[in-house]
Every structure is written in structure tokens, then in C-alpha cells.
Scaffold this active site. Structure first.
Site, mmCIF file in Angstrom:
data_model
loop_
_atom_site.group_PDB
_atom_site.id
_atom_site.type_symbol
_atom_site.label_atom_id
_atom_site.label_comp_id
_atom_site.label_asym_id
_atom_site.label_seq_id
_atom_site.Cartn_x
_atom_site.Cartn_y
_atom_site.Cartn_z
ATOM 1 N N HIS A 46 0.807 -1.224 0.000
ATOM 2 C CA HIS A 46 0.000 0.000 0.000
ATOM 3 C C HIS A 46 0.836 1.268 0.000
ATOM 4 C CE1 HIS A 46 -3.156 -2.920 0.718
ATOM 5 N NE2 HIS A 46 -3.774 -2.119 -0.115
ATOM 6 N N GLU A 54 -10.758 -11.371 -6.262
ATOM 7 C CA GLU A 54 -9.366 -11.350 -5.801
ATOM 8 C C GLU A 54 -9.017 -12.600 -5.007
ATOM 9 O OE1 GLU A 54 -8.704 -7.787 -3.466
ATOM 10 O OE2 GLU A 54 -10.639 -7.940 -2.484
ATOM 11 N N ASP A 105 -4.247 -8.879 -4.956
ATOM 12 C CA ASP A 105 -4.526 -10.018 -4.078
ATOM 13 C C ASP A 105 -4.680 -11.314 -4.864
ATOM 14 O OD1 ASP A 105 -4.429 -9.077 -1.409
ATOM 15 O OD2 ASP A 105 -6.211 -7.885 -1.810
ATOM 16 N N CYS A 154 -9.079 -3.544 -11.134
ATOM 17 C CA CYS A 154 -8.596 -2.397 -10.360
ATOM 18 C C CYS A 154 -7.299 -2.718 -9.642
ATOM 19 C CB CYS A 154 -9.662 -1.915 -9.380
ATOM 20 S SG CYS A 154 -10.197 -3.192 -8.241
HETATM 21 C C1 PEP Z 1 -6.342 -5.776 -5.330
HETATM 22 O O1 PEP Z 1 -6.220 -6.638 -4.456
HETATM 23 O O2 PEP Z 1 -5.921 -5.918 -6.502
HETATM 24 C C2 PEP Z 1 -6.991 -4.497 -5.011
HETATM 25 C C3 PEP Z 1 -7.275 -3.625 -5.950
HETATM 26 O O3 PEP Z 1 -7.260 -4.249 -3.700
HETATM 27 P P1 PEP Z 1 -6.171 -3.761 -2.624
HETATM 28 O O4 PEP Z 1 -4.902 -3.448 -3.366
HETATM 29 O O5 PEP Z 1 -6.749 -2.574 -1.954
HETATM 30 O O6 PEP Z 1 -6.067 -4.947 -1.738
HETATM 31 MG MG MG Z 2 -7.321 -6.442 -2.609
#
Ligand code: PEP
Ligand code: MG
Length: 575
Positions: free
Chosen positions: A190, A431, A455, A502
Site C-alpha cells: 500500500h 481477488e 490479491d 482495479c
Molecule cells: C487488489 O487486491 O488488486 C486491489 C485492488 O485491492 P487492494 O490493493 O486494496 O487490496
Molecule cells: Mg485487494
């Protein structure tokens, strides 16, 4: 000069002195003292030095971060000037004839426990954190150690840290922080995602940067190739600055596509959307010409406050984003807390494997009141534009059905209360590999899918996304991963629903021809990647894509095979 390789986490190049954001070792040994007066004097000097530190930091923070952010330092000054607190420490030195470090430690712990115990007075309870901070500062002075003060940064720096939590990253002042480099973390951690949304060059996973560089040493952060250079020569500095400028020129070229639609060379239209973490990110969404918000990570709303955001606070945030998009779709994901995202005010049990633990929808379904508050805020916001509500980490149909049932219950309650609710779509993230495998069944019960490759890849490859030692297993082109993606896209289309992505792979310029070949409808990414992908898309003729997806999942054996497949495919457009 020393070159250190890491992972390219956010584009761009920064050249500036290093600022080490590393906690010093504040351990000490208790000892008895004979000259009590001298020890009290030593302690009083630590108090005075801390006071002058805090005053300085406060002034700088006021200028760089604003009045409100600087207020916390007033609380620190009050504690430092409070004779009840500092006097108690002097008394402890006198009575117990122990060194100042031990007296400070004992007394501050007593005060912290007392304040933390004031459960009926949240304001006083919060002061415990201030006492902890102030005590740390006094201890550092007693031990002659230097504390880091990110809020006090008042000149251009490259921040160096072992790791940066999302909240550390959010506190960095972009005016002075030109980039960051960490020991640990991967491209989809993140901190890396935040760096991209802040448009800060970043290199993560260097393993050793915190021991390779000293405060103030000149440092290059090359976020384009994932390299850090300590003590660069003048020639190297000039070269890197040139490379950084070339990147900025390229960005200016892409900027010309800001108001253009996302189309292929033969005119096929797709949607390129932005991922956001807070309503503040909307400026980047508009500046980069996003056609939708494809993922609003609402957990940041929870992480940026000192208590659960109320229904009204959430409603205002969601409404502002929805209205800001002026009728274009906004996908808002319900909170994805857990994994590497924690709340200071919500103590959850320690887990052996947090990424395999009670996170996202699992946590929401176990804490329905918190979940309901969020759903009510979302439903109310639906009246202001085109909202798509999305559930994260769904693994079973039961979870999806439960989440939808809670949503419907809240909707009915709101309707019976006379609250206006608009049309909205309900979707889920793909995911968890189990959900991808069973996408044909899930597709019958939602309006859309969004594939979360960050994920999906970590769970498919059984490789922690934040572990730099495993970054080689972040394999978006792995034929197994691509089979899951293709199955998801085909299942969505068979059921007549749209499917987006995403995860970070959607904004990967080299990956996206395969996704286009598979027929993905929507590509949601860090806003800063949008124009680059739009420019790549314009080069491609969809007729040329025939057979590419099939080859990628049936003929290729490895991630590398597919990397080459796409590179060969794209090479014809660069002639
Ligand atoms: C993902 O897991 O690809 C996603 C978009 O969610 P995050 O990165 O917030 O876990
Ligand atoms: Mg995710």
C-alpha cells in the site's frame, strides 16, 4: 557512489539529500545515582531541550501542513510544561535515587495507564498518546539520540525508511518530500500504491537502504528503474536529472490525451478509470482525464480519523466523489480493513497470517453495525450520481448473499424513513482464486466484477504481496493467473455483466494488450498511469489481437514466455 537495486514502485526521479525516518534505539539500563541534584538537573535540561524541539517543529508544521495539523504540538507543549507530570519524575529521581531514564520510564507508564483507563472520556484517553510521544522525546535527549520528525521537514529530501505505513505516507509533505526509498515492500504494497497516487518517485524492497545511507547524504531515487544511488558523482546527478526531465517531457506529451476518449486505433472504445484513496485524490482524477472512478478504497477514511467515521461523515465523503464525477460511474468498495491495514482505535486480535485472516468483507460481516453504517452512507450517496457498490475479498456465494442481504435491509429501512435513494449497481471484487474459478456462478448474482490482481496474484502464487524476498512471484503474466482472469472475463460476458480490473496490473503498460485481447471492459489504475495507457491503447488495432489471449493461456508456460509474447506483439507498433 553506491548503487542499490530495489523495486520500481512509482515513476519519476528525485535527487535530494536523504532523510532517515528510522526510530532510534531508546533502550537504557536502570541504575542508582548518588548525586540526585545533578540527575534532576540533567532531567530538567532534557525537558527544556524537548520544549525547544517541539516549538520549532510546531512552527514548521504550521507553515508546511497547516494550523490544524500543528495543533497536536500544543498538547505536547502543555504536557512538557505541566509540573504535575515533570515534577512527578523529578520526585521519583529524588525518592528512589534512580537515573532520570528509569524515573521517566516508570512515571510516564503510570500516567499513560491512568489516561488510557479514562474510558468515559475519549479526549483524556487520547492524551495517553501525547504523553507517550513527549516521553519518547525526553528519553531521546537523555540518551543523546536523535528523533525523526517528518512533520518538521522544511527542505527537499528523499525519505528513507525501513517501511512506510499508509498513514506515514499520507503525512509526507509533497512540497519537500521528493521521493522515498524503503528496505521492504513490493510494487503492490500500500505504500507503493500511495506513492503513485501522490506522484512521488519511489523505490521499495532495497533490503538495505536504511543502513547504506546516512542523514543528509545525497541520494538518487530512480523510480523508473528501481534503483537508489548513494553519493552520486556530479556527472551521475546530471544524467539522472536529464532522465527525470525526459520522463516529465513524456508526461507532458501524454497530457495532450487528457480530454480524449480511450479508443484503440480501429476506434473500439473502453473505459480507463482511476483508483482513489480519499476525496482529495479527485484532483488527480480530473487532471489525468479519468472516465470513471473504478475503485475508491474507503478504508483510508477509517484510517485517517481517530475514531470510526460517522454515517454523515462517510456520506459527505462519498457524495463529494460521486458529485465530482458528474454522472460518470464511481465504484466504491466497502472497507477493506485487516491484512496490512489497521486502525489505531479498533483493536483486533493478532493473527498468524493477517492476509489470510479476518479482513475486508469477513471483518464487515462479523461487525455488522459498523458495516451497516457504511452501507447507509453509501445508499444515501447513491442519489447524487452513478454509484457502484463493491464488496472486497468475496470467496463464497454465502458471503456475497449475506453482504447483499445487509445492504437490502438497510435500503428498505432508509426507504421507509423516506430517504431518497438513487439507482446503483452491486458488484464484487474478484481477488480470491475461489471466486475467479466460480465466476460463472457469481456472475448471476452481481451487476459487475472488478478483478483485484494485487490479491489475486498473491493468493494464487501463495506469495505475500509485501514481502520483497518474494517479489519474483508477483507474476501477472503467469498462465495460471491469466487463466483465472480470462475465465472471469468470459463468465461476466456470458452473464451479460461488465468486468473491470482495479489491481495494479490494469495500469501496467506492458500487460494491458493481453487484457485488451481478453476483452476486459474497464481498466482502473493509479490516476498517474491513465494517460500512458490511453496512449498505448491508441496504437493497437484490435484485429491484430486475435489469438493472443489463447496463446497466453494455452501455449505459454511461464510468466517470462508471456512477457516476451506481449513485447513481440507491441514491437510491430513501434516500427
Ligand atoms: C487488489 O487486491 O488488486 C486491489 C485492488 O485491492 P487492494 O490493493 O486494496 O487490496
Ligand atoms: Mg485487494
Amino acid at each position: 557512489m553506491k548503487k542499490i537495486n530495489g523495486i520500481a514502485a512509482s515513476d519519476g526521479i528525485a535527487v535530494a539529500p536523504a532523510y532517515l525516518l528510522v526510530e532510534p534505539d531508546l533502550s537504557f539500563t536502570e541504575s542508582s545515582v548518588s548525586d540526585v541534584e545533578a540527575e534532576v538537573a540533567r532531567f530538567k535540561k532534557a525537558v527544556a531541550d524537548s520544549q525547544s524541539d517541539v516549538e520549532k517543529i510546531k512552527e514548521i508544521a504550521k507553515k508546511s501542513l497547516g494550523e490544524e495539523e500543528a495543533q497536536v504540538f500544543d498538547a505536547h507543549l502543555m504536557i512538557l510544561m505541566d509540573p504535575e507530570f515533570t515534577g512527578a519524575i523529578s520526585t521519583e529521581i529524588e525518592n528512589s535515587k534512580i537515573n532520570a531514564e528509569a524515573a521517566l520510564d516508570k512515571t510516564s507508564k503510570t500516567f499513560i495507564t491512568m489516561f488510557e483507563g479514562m474510558t468515559d472520556n475519549p479526549y483524556m484517553q487520547e492524551r495517553a498518546a501525547d504523553i507517550r510521544d513527549v516521553s519518547k522525546r525526553m528519553m531521546a535527549h537523555l540518551l543523546n539520540k536523535e528523533l525523526t520528525n517528518p512533520a518538521a521537514i522544511d527542505h527537499e529530501v528523499v525519505v528513507v525508511a525501513h517501511d512506510l505505513t499508509p498513514s506515514d505516507t499520507a503525512q509526507l509533505n509533497k512540497k519537500y518530500v521528493k521521493g522515498f526509498i524503503t528496505d521492504i515492500g513490493g510494487r503492490t504494497a500500500h505504500s507503493a500504491i500511495m506513492a503513485r497516487s501522490l506522484e512521488l518517485p519511489a523505490v521499495v524492497g532495497t533490503e538495505t537502504i536504511t543502513s547504506d545511507v546516512k542523514n543528509g547524504q545525497m541520494l538518487v531515487c530512480d523510480g523508473l528503474s528501481g534503483v537508489a544511488v548513494v553519493d552520486p558523482t556530479d556527472d551521475e546527478i546530471a544524467d539522472y536529472k536529464k532522465k527525470g526531465q525526459a520522463f516529465l517531457d513524456q508526461k507532458a506529451e501524454w497530457q495532450k490525451l487528457k480530454n480524449e476518449p480511450s479508443v484503440t486505433a480501429d476506434g473500439k472504445k473502453f473505459i480507463i478509470a482511476a483508483n482513489i484513496g480519499t476525496p482529495d485524490d479527485m484532483a488527480g482524477v480530473h487532471d489525468n482525464g479519468a472516465e470513471a472512478v473504478g475503485l475508491y478504497r474507503t478504508e483510508f477514511l477509517y484510517m485517517d480519523s481517530s475514531d470510526f467515521p460517522t454515517e454523515d461523515q462517510q456520506f459527505e465523503a462519498y457524495k463529494s466523489v460521486i458529485e465530482g464525477m458528474d454522472g460518470k460511474p464511481v465504484v466504491i468498495r466497502t472497507m477493506d480493513i485487516g491484512g496490512d491495514k489497521h486502525l489505531d482505535y479498533w483493536e483486533l486480535p493478532d493473527e498468524m497470517n493477517p492476509f489470510l485472516g479476518i479482513r475486508a468483507i469477513r471483518l464487515s460481516l462479523k461487525n455488522k453495525e459498523i458495516f451497516k453504517t457504511q452501507l447507509r452512507a453509501l445508499l444515501r450517496a447513491s442519489a447524487y450520481g452513478k454509484l457502484c457498490i463493491m464488496f472486497p475479498m468475496i470467496g463464497t456465494l454465502e458471503e456475497l448473499r449475506q453482504a447483499k442481504a445487509v445492504l437490502n435491509e438497510e435500503k428498505e429501512k432508509l426507504v421507509s424513513e423516506g430517504t431518497k435513494i438513487g439507482d446503483y449497481e452491486v458488484g464484487m471484487m474478484i481477488e480470491v482464486p475461489a471466486a475467479a474459478m466460480l465466476a460463472d456462478q457469481f456472475a448471476k448474482e452481481v451487476d459487475f466484477f472488478s478483478i483485484g490482481t494485487n490479491d489475486l496474484i498473491q493468493y494464487t502464487m501463495a506469495a505475500d504481496r509485501g514481502n520483497d524476498g518474494l517479489s519474483y512471484l508477483y507474476q501477472p503474466y503467469h498462465p495460471a493467473v491469466l487463466r483465472l482472469i480470462k475465465h472471469t472475463i468470459d463468465s461476466a460476458h456470458k452473464a451479460g455483466i461488465w468486468v473491470g480490473m482495479c489491481g495494479e496490473a490494469a495500469g501496467d503498460a506492458t500487460m494491458f494488450p493481453i487484457l485488451l485481447a481478453m476483452g476486459l471492459d474497464e481498466y482502473s489504475m493509479s490516476a498517474t498511469s491513465i494517460l500512458r495507457i490511453r496512449s498505448e491503447m491508441k496504437k493497437i488495432n484490435t484485429a491484430d489481437l486475435a489469438g493472443l489471449a489463447d496463446k497466453a493461456i494455452n501455449e505459454s508456460q511461464t510468466n517470462a514466455d508471456n512477457e516476451k509474447l506481449v513485447a513481440d506483439f507491441m514491437s510491430k507498433y513501434s516500427k
